[in-house]
Design an enzyme around this catalytic site. Structure first.
Site, PDB file in Angstrom:
ATOM      1  N   ARG A 160      48.656   6.024 -71.152  1.00 45.16           N
ATOM      2  CA  ARG A 160      47.580   5.014 -71.086  1.00 45.16           C
ATOM      3  C   ARG A 160      48.031   3.691 -71.701  1.00 45.16           C
ATOM      4  O   ARG A 160      47.553   2.616 -71.337  1.00 45.16           O
ATOM      5  CB  ARG A 160      46.331   5.506 -71.835  1.00 45.16           C
ATOM      6  CG  ARG A 160      45.647   6.698 -71.192  1.00 45.16           C
ATOM      7  CD  ARG A 160      44.285   6.916 -71.837  1.00 45.16           C
ATOM      8  NE  ARG A 160      43.692   8.201 -71.501  1.00 45.16           N
ATOM      9  CZ  ARG A 160      42.958   8.449 -70.430  1.00 45.16           C
ATOM     10  NH1 ARG A 160      42.734   7.491 -69.549  1.00 45.16           N
ATOM     11  NH2 ARG A 160      42.456   9.641 -70.208  1.00 45.16           N
ATOM     12  N   LYS A 165      41.387   2.750 -54.655  1.00 42.80           N
ATOM     13  CA  LYS A 165      42.124   3.520 -53.635  1.00 42.80           C
ATOM     14  C   LYS A 165      41.178   3.737 -52.462  1.00 42.80           C
ATOM     15  O   LYS A 165      40.606   4.814 -52.305  1.00 42.80           O
ATOM     16  CB  LYS A 165      42.497   4.902 -54.193  1.00 42.80           C
ATOM     17  CG  LYS A 165      43.711   4.959 -55.078  1.00 42.80           C
ATOM     18  CD  LYS A 165      44.062   6.432 -55.341  1.00 42.80           C
ATOM     19  CE  LYS A 165      44.958   6.599 -56.525  1.00 42.80           C
ATOM     20  NZ  LYS A 165      45.135   8.006 -56.920  1.00 42.80           N
ATOM     21  N   ASP A 204      45.984   7.572 -67.150  1.00 44.55           N
ATOM     22  CA  ASP A 204      46.818   8.598 -67.783  1.00 44.55           C
ATOM     23  C   ASP A 204      47.387   9.627 -66.814  1.00 44.55           C
ATOM     24  O   ASP A 204      46.887   9.807 -65.698  1.00 44.55           O
ATOM     25  CB  ASP A 204      45.986   9.380 -68.802  1.00 44.55           C
ATOM     26  CG  ASP A 204      44.979  10.310 -68.122  1.00 44.55           C
ATOM     27  OD1 ASP A 204      44.139   9.801 -67.348  1.00 44.55           O
ATOM     28  OD2 ASP A 204      45.052  11.539 -68.332  1.00 44.55           O
ATOM     29  N   PHE A 209      49.836   8.303 -57.030  1.00 43.04           N
ATOM     30  CA  PHE A 209      49.367   8.563 -58.383  1.00 43.04           C
ATOM     31  C   PHE A 209      49.948   7.527 -59.337  1.00 43.04           C
ATOM     32  O   PHE A 209      51.155   7.345 -59.406  1.00 43.04           O
ATOM     33  CB  PHE A 209      49.729   9.982 -58.839  1.00 43.04           C
ATOM     34  CG  PHE A 209      49.022  10.348 -60.113  1.00 43.04           C
ATOM     35  CD1 PHE A 209      47.691  10.755 -60.086  1.00 43.04           C
ATOM     36  CD2 PHE A 209      49.657  10.233 -61.333  1.00 43.04           C
ATOM     37  CE1 PHE A 209      47.009  11.054 -61.260  1.00 43.04           C
ATOM     38  CE2 PHE A 209      48.985  10.527 -62.516  1.00 43.04           C
ATOM     39  CZ  PHE A 209      47.663  10.943 -62.474  1.00 43.04           C
ATOM     40  N   ASP A 225      38.623   6.342 -56.885  1.00 42.90           N
ATOM     41  CA  ASP A 225      39.416   7.184 -55.991  1.00 42.90           C
ATOM     42  C   ASP A 225      38.459   7.737 -54.925  1.00 42.90           C
ATOM     43  O   ASP A 225      38.159   7.050 -53.952  1.00 42.90           O
ATOM     44  CB  ASP A 225      40.062   8.272 -56.864  1.00 42.90           C
ATOM     45  CG  ASP A 225      41.084   9.113 -56.132  1.00 42.90           C
ATOM     46  OD1 ASP A 225      41.581   8.665 -55.093  1.00 42.90           O
ATOM     47  OD2 ASP A 225      41.393  10.216 -56.597  1.00 42.90           O
ATOM     48  N   GLY A 269      39.782   5.522 -69.547  1.00 43.85           N
ATOM     49  CA  GLY A 269      40.650   4.733 -68.677  1.00 43.85           C
ATOM     50  C   GLY A 269      40.383   3.244 -68.661  1.00 43.85           C
ATOM     51  O   GLY A 269      41.268   2.441 -68.396  1.00 43.85           O
TER      52      GLY A 269
HETATM   53  P1  IMP Z   1      36.800   9.585 -58.442  1.00 46.88           P
HETATM   54  O1  IMP Z   1      36.591   8.171 -57.955  1.00 46.88           O
HETATM   55  O2  IMP Z   1      35.529  10.306 -58.730  1.00 46.88           O
HETATM   56  O3  IMP Z   1      37.674  10.379 -57.517  1.00 46.88           O
HETATM   57  O4  IMP Z   1      37.543   9.605 -59.825  1.00 46.88           O
HETATM   58  C1  IMP Z   1      38.071   8.483 -60.424  1.00 46.88           C
HETATM   59  C2  IMP Z   1      38.757   8.909 -61.706  1.00 46.88           C
HETATM   60  O5  IMP Z   1      39.868   9.764 -61.400  1.00 46.88           O
HETATM   61  C3  IMP Z   1      39.339   7.736 -62.444  1.00 46.88           C
HETATM   62  O6  IMP Z   1      38.439   7.166 -63.378  1.00 46.88           O
HETATM   63  C4  IMP Z   1      40.566   8.342 -63.104  1.00 46.88           C
HETATM   64  O7  IMP Z   1      40.215   8.900 -64.359  1.00 46.88           O
HETATM   65  C5  IMP Z   1      41.000   9.440 -62.167  1.00 46.88           C
HETATM   66  N1  IMP Z   1      42.096   9.016 -61.251  1.00 46.88           N
HETATM   67  C6  IMP Z   1      42.038   8.823 -59.923  1.00 46.88           C
HETATM   68  N2  IMP Z   1      43.227   8.448 -59.412  1.00 46.88           N
HETATM   69  C7  IMP Z   1      44.076   8.382 -60.472  1.00 46.88           C
HETATM   70  C8  IMP Z   1      45.467   8.001 -60.605  1.00 46.88           C
HETATM   71  O8  IMP Z   1      46.189   7.644 -59.645  1.00 46.88           O
HETATM   72  N3  IMP Z   1      45.963   8.055 -61.869  1.00 46.88           N
HETATM   73  C9  IMP Z   1      45.255   8.434 -62.949  1.00 46.88           C
HETATM   74  N4  IMP Z   1      43.941   8.768 -62.876  1.00 46.88           N
HETATM   75  C10 IMP Z   1      43.359   8.746 -61.643  1.00 46.88           C
HETATM   76 MG    MG Z   2      38.445   7.448 -65.525  1.00 44.85          MG
END
Ligand code: IMP
Ligand code: MG
Length: 190
Positions: A166, A132, A160, A153, A104, A45
């Site tokens: 991407r 987020k 992606d 999202f 996230d 990403g």
């Molecule tokens: P987290 O912070 O552990 O929940 O995960 C973050 C990862 O989740 C990011 O690096 C993305 O790969 C994926 N992700 C979270 N939100 C989104 C979104 O809105 N679109 C696409 N990928 C997302």
């Molecule tokens: Mg990622």
């Protein structure tokens, strides 16, 4: 009208992203100009944001990348972090800047930081394209963030949906109710 319009509405333009990369690049330069840094991109990403951002960091900098799995192809975080591709660089006594597409829940980066801390770097900081904040479950101290976004999202500029989109040169939001149609559209490319 182009291929993206059916499913995504524009949220952040390429122009806005480039401007924020310039601004963040200046702040990062200021912080690391004495000691330099290892810029660690979290694949896949980070790619578009990473390559734009590093052009605006004017200090000694080493490229490196990690591939960690957390999400699979799901839209919710599994919380499990597995290092699929590790760093090539020995980060002992180095300043490390982790560069990611989006934070996230924060679980991925919080876990990753803990793993990397054991290698005794001089420092570890985070830089993200999108934050987020409302979804945070694990505490992550984000030093550099390009944009805060609401809980929706998004795809594009490295992000992606099922590994697609991407390459979209801006950040778009999945239009409400369009997911079934999008799934059907992608079926023939999977
Ligand atoms: P987290 O912070 O552990 O929940 O995960 C973050 C990862 O989740 C990011 O690096 C993305 O790969 C994926 N992700 C979270 N939100 C989104 C979104 O809105 N679109 C696409 N990928 C997302
Ligand atoms: Mg990622």
């Amino acid at each position: 009208m182009d291929i993206y319009d059916n499913f995504f509405e524009p949220l952040i333009s390429e122009k806005e992203i480039l401007k924020r990369c310039e601004e963040l690049g200046a702040l990062i330069t200021e912080k690391y100009k004495e000691d330099g840094l290892v810029a660690v991109g979290i694949l896949r990403g980070c790619t578009l944001f990473y390559t734009e951002l590093v052009k605006h960091i004017h200090c000694p900098l080493v490229f490196d990348f990690m591939f960690v799995s957390s999400y699979g192809n799901e839209m919710v975080s599994s919380g499990v972090v597995k290092i699929e591709k590790d760093l090539e660089t020995n980060i002992k006594n180095k300043h490390v800047l982790l560069i990611d597409d989006i934070i996230d829940t924060g679980k991925t980066l919080a876990n990753l930081k803990e793993m990397l801390q054991a290698r005794n770097p001089k420092s570890i900081e985070f830089c993200t394209m999108l934050d987020k904040k409302a979804k945070r479950e694990s505490f992550v101290d984000v030093k550099f963030s390009a944009f805060d976004i609401d809980d929706c999202f998004v795809v594009g500029y490295g992000l992606d949906y099922k590994q697609f989109y991407r390459n979209m040169p801006f950040i778009g939001k999945l239009i409400d109710g369009k997911q079934p149609e999008l799934d059907k559209f992608l079926e023939k490319f999977e």
